[in-house]
Design an enzyme around this catalytic site. Structure first.
Site, PDB file in Angstrom:
ATOM      1  CE  LYS A 270       0.733   0.102  -5.674  1.00 10.72           C
ATOM      2  NZ  LYS A 270       0.760   0.320  -4.259  1.00 10.72           N
ATOM      3  NE  ARG A 344      -2.002  10.071  -0.236  1.00 10.46           N
ATOM      4  CZ  ARG A 344      -1.285   9.506   0.699  1.00 10.46           C
ATOM      5  NH1 ARG A 344      -0.858  10.324   1.579  1.00 10.46           N
ATOM      6  NH2 ARG A 344      -1.600   8.375   1.020  1.00 10.46           N
TER       7      ARG A 344
HETATM    8  N1  BES Z   1      -3.735   2.114  -4.421  1.00 10.95           N
HETATM    9  C1  BES Z   1      -2.791   2.015  -3.346  1.00 10.95           C
HETATM   10  C2  BES Z   1      -3.435   1.632  -2.048  1.00 10.95           C
HETATM   11  C3  BES Z   1      -3.886   0.166  -1.745  1.00 10.95           C
HETATM   12  C4  BES Z   1      -2.945  -0.719  -1.535  1.00 10.95           C
HETATM   13  C5  BES Z   1      -5.074  -0.266  -2.187  1.00 10.95           C
HETATM   14  C6  BES Z   1      -3.215  -2.030  -1.232  1.00 10.95           C
HETATM   15  C7  BES Z   1      -5.306  -1.584  -2.056  1.00 10.95           C
HETATM   16  C8  BES Z   1      -4.405  -2.202  -1.679  1.00 10.95           C
HETATM   17  C9  BES Z   1      -2.271   3.476  -3.143  1.00 10.95           C
HETATM   18  O1  BES Z   1      -2.289   4.394  -4.153  1.00 10.95           O
HETATM   19  C10 BES Z   1      -0.858   3.400  -2.432  1.00 10.95           C
HETATM   20  O2  BES Z   1      -0.169   2.869  -3.310  1.00 10.95           O
HETATM   21  N2  BES Z   1      -0.706   3.683  -1.145  1.00 10.95           N
HETATM   22  C11 BES Z   1       0.398   3.820  -0.719  1.00 10.95           C
HETATM   23  C12 BES Z   1       0.598   4.988  -0.068  1.00 10.95           C
HETATM   24  C13 BES Z   1       1.938   5.285   0.624  1.00 10.95           C
HETATM   25  C14 BES Z   1       2.815   5.399  -0.676  1.00 10.95           C
HETATM   26  C15 BES Z   1       2.056   6.420   1.491  1.00 10.95           C
HETATM   27  C16 BES Z   1       0.242   2.695   0.414  1.00 10.95           C
HETATM   28  O3  BES Z   1      -0.898   2.385   0.982  1.00 10.95           O
HETATM   29  O4  BES Z   1       1.245   1.780   0.334  1.00 10.95           O
HETATM   30 MN    MN Z   2      -0.436   4.033  -5.336  1.00  3.70          MN
END
Ligand code: BES
Ligand code: MN
Ligand code: ZN
Length: 493
Positions: A270, A344
């Site tokens: 990230k 997931r």
């Molecule tokens: N933990 C994150 C989701 C999240 C994002 C929670 C912002 C709270 C605030 C999750 O694991 C994630 O990174 N999801 C990605 C999925 C994508 C790579 C398909 C996302 O939402 O960007």
């Molecule tokens: Mn994630």
């Protein structure tokens, strides 16, 4: 902070604030009228001299009122004109607390409704409002710290009010437990520490089992284990059992939580900006642990299982790579296109395990799963995805009652093609369109013939700032109230 129920004629002393209600149009409640008379009309003059209207959440703080011993009188708005609902009392108590929490008074006397239920809800509201995560502050100035140490709640029958408060006190303890977990930084709350804190709940009568990586490998949980593989912290699966039904062999209900103690994204790392928020990525598991705490705390007449999938998602020489294929406990294979879509992968194995082992009446998972749910719904709703209309309706109703609102989104079969993989049974991301839905469709592949609901709580697990006086800025503890209510209203025998 101490909470006491006291007789209605209790007077607020010289180090106390007295809180009373006003309705729309600044019409005074009976207790407020009494205070107004005692002060020769100070409340009425304060209202006349300002913009207080009695709207919900408004407060007016009157200092050193002549004729009363109290240091302050706080008028709290509740809207409407007639009977005050218990929920309004809860919110008014919370607003009153915020109005004077750092004023210097050490006591808050709440006269917001003398029946046992109102008094109990006032205690509950004040207790939740007073939540603070301050264990790591060592240099906070005394004048910035809350001064209130005692909350006295006037009740027609204090003993009855105390009795009515008991289940709410158990719920508040559980919410606090959940908020503390969510607030803890990830260097402290790693998977083993989280598991240890869950184990600590055995003192409430829960039974807690902890599986480590070797045990999960034996069960074939390649999907969950792949996520934790880059972390020096060992992944854990925690199974919490509360067998409160008269028939201990009655089919249980089950809750499953995403517990990513920190989500860097892994190799699909990230951006740095805001990454610290990802210590909150275990909010689903915290909600599940919290609701189990609540059920045990109030001795709910239900058999319930809570399963926590606890991992840390880190980049490392041993971390899983984009393009890796993992085999889940279900036997289905997954091509991991993006290591940041890890929640997931954790839930795939946790859901499968829960359903195979416990054959539950229903399964509800909670997860801070997608950023896309924030784009869809903003911060006032969690996403609800389900294969069952009855369960969905019950959840929507419970959510409204507890101000933990849900919005149902569809699981269209036509979108399944977005998660098709050319080399495995599925891939773990479905592209930009409907990102929260394709995440839900992915999870559904690990659910067989059991009523199931998935709550994407990424939008609601923390608030900055919070608009609800019972919810602090930061960890909400979202899901504990909702699920406790669901059980109380629909599943207790
Ligand atoms: N933990 C994150 C989701 C999240 C994002 C929670 C912002 C709270 C605030 C999750 O694991 C994630 O990174 N999801 C990605 C999925 C994508 C790579 C398909 C996302 O939402 O960007
Ligand atoms: Mn994630
Ligand atoms: Zn995540």
């Amino acid at each position: 902070m101490r909470i006491e129920f006291v007789p209605v004629d209790t007077q607020a002393g010289a180090t106390a604030a007295l809180a009373v209600l006003a309705h729309e149009g600044a019409a005074l409640s009976p207790e407020a009228r009494a205070a107004n008379e005692a002060t020769g009309g100070a409340l009425a003059r304060a209202i006349a001299g300002g913009r207080f209207t009695g709207a919900k959440g408004q407060t007016l703080d009157i200092v050193a009122p002549h004729g009363l011993e109290a240091a302050r009188v706080v008028l709290v708005g509740v809207d409407g004109s007639g009977a005050v609902e218990p929920e309004a009392v809860e919110l008014a108590a919370a607003s009153a607390f915020h109005a004077i929490k750092t004023s210097g008074v050490v006591e808050l006397v709440l006269k917001l409704g003398a029946d046992a239920e109102s008094a109990a809800r006032a205690a509950f509201g004040a207790r939740l409002a007073a939540y603070r995560f301050d264990k790591y502050r060592t240099t906070e100035k005394a004048e910035k710290k809350p001064s209130v140490q005692v909350i006295k709640i006037a009740a027609a029958d204090p003993v009855k009010a105390q009795k009515a408060y008991e289940p709410l006190a158990a719920l508040a303890d559980a919410i606090v437990f959940s908020r503390d977990l969510v607030s803890e930084p990830a260097n402290i709350l790693h998977p083993e520490e989280f598991a240890a804190r869950a184990k600590g709940l055995e003192s409430l009568g829960l039974e807690v089992e902890i599986l480590g990586e070797a045990e999960m490998a034996k069960l074939g949980m390649g999907s969950l284990l792949g996520v934790g593989q880059g972390s020096v912290r060992e992944s854990q699966l925690v199974i919490m059992k509360w067998m409160g039904a008269a028939d201990k062999s009655a089919q249980p209900i089950a809750f499953v939580g995403k517990g990513v103690c920190f989500d860097t994204g892994g190799i699909s790392i990230k951006p740095a900006d805001g990454m610290e928020d990802m210590k909150w990525d275990m909010g689903g598991a915290a909600a599940v642990a919290g609701v189990m705490h609540a059920l045990a705390g109030r001795k709910a007449r239900v058999n319930a299982i809570g399963v926590l999938g606890l991992v840390e998602n880190m980049p490392d020489g041993n971390a899983q790579r984009p393009g890796d294929v993992v085999t889940s406990m279900s036997g289905q294979t997954i091509e991991v296109i993006n290591t940041d879509a890890e929640g997931r992968l954790v839930l795939a194995d946790a859901l499968w395990y829960t359903q195979e082992r416990f054959k539950p009446q229903f399964m509800i998972d909670l997860a801070t799963l997608t950023g896309a749910i924030i784009i869809s719904l903003g911060h006032d709703y969690a996403g609800l995805f389900s294969n069952n209309d009855g369960l969905s309706e019950k959840l929507l109703t419970a959510g409204k009652a507890e101000r933990e609102t849900l919005w149902r989104l569809p699981l269209p079969a036509a979108y399944e093609k977005q998660i098709e993989s050319p080399i495995a049974d599925m891939k773990n991301i479905g592209g930009r369109p409907a990102g929260s839905i394709t995440a839900g469709l992915f999870l559904q592949r690990f659910v067989n013939n059991v009523p199931w609901a998935h709550l994407d709580i990424a939008s609601v697990a923390w608030k900055k700032p919070s608009a609800d006086p019972t919810v602090p800025d930061g960890a909400v503890g979202f899901g504990v109230r909702l699920l406790n209510r669901l059980v109380a209203d629909a599943y207790e025998g």
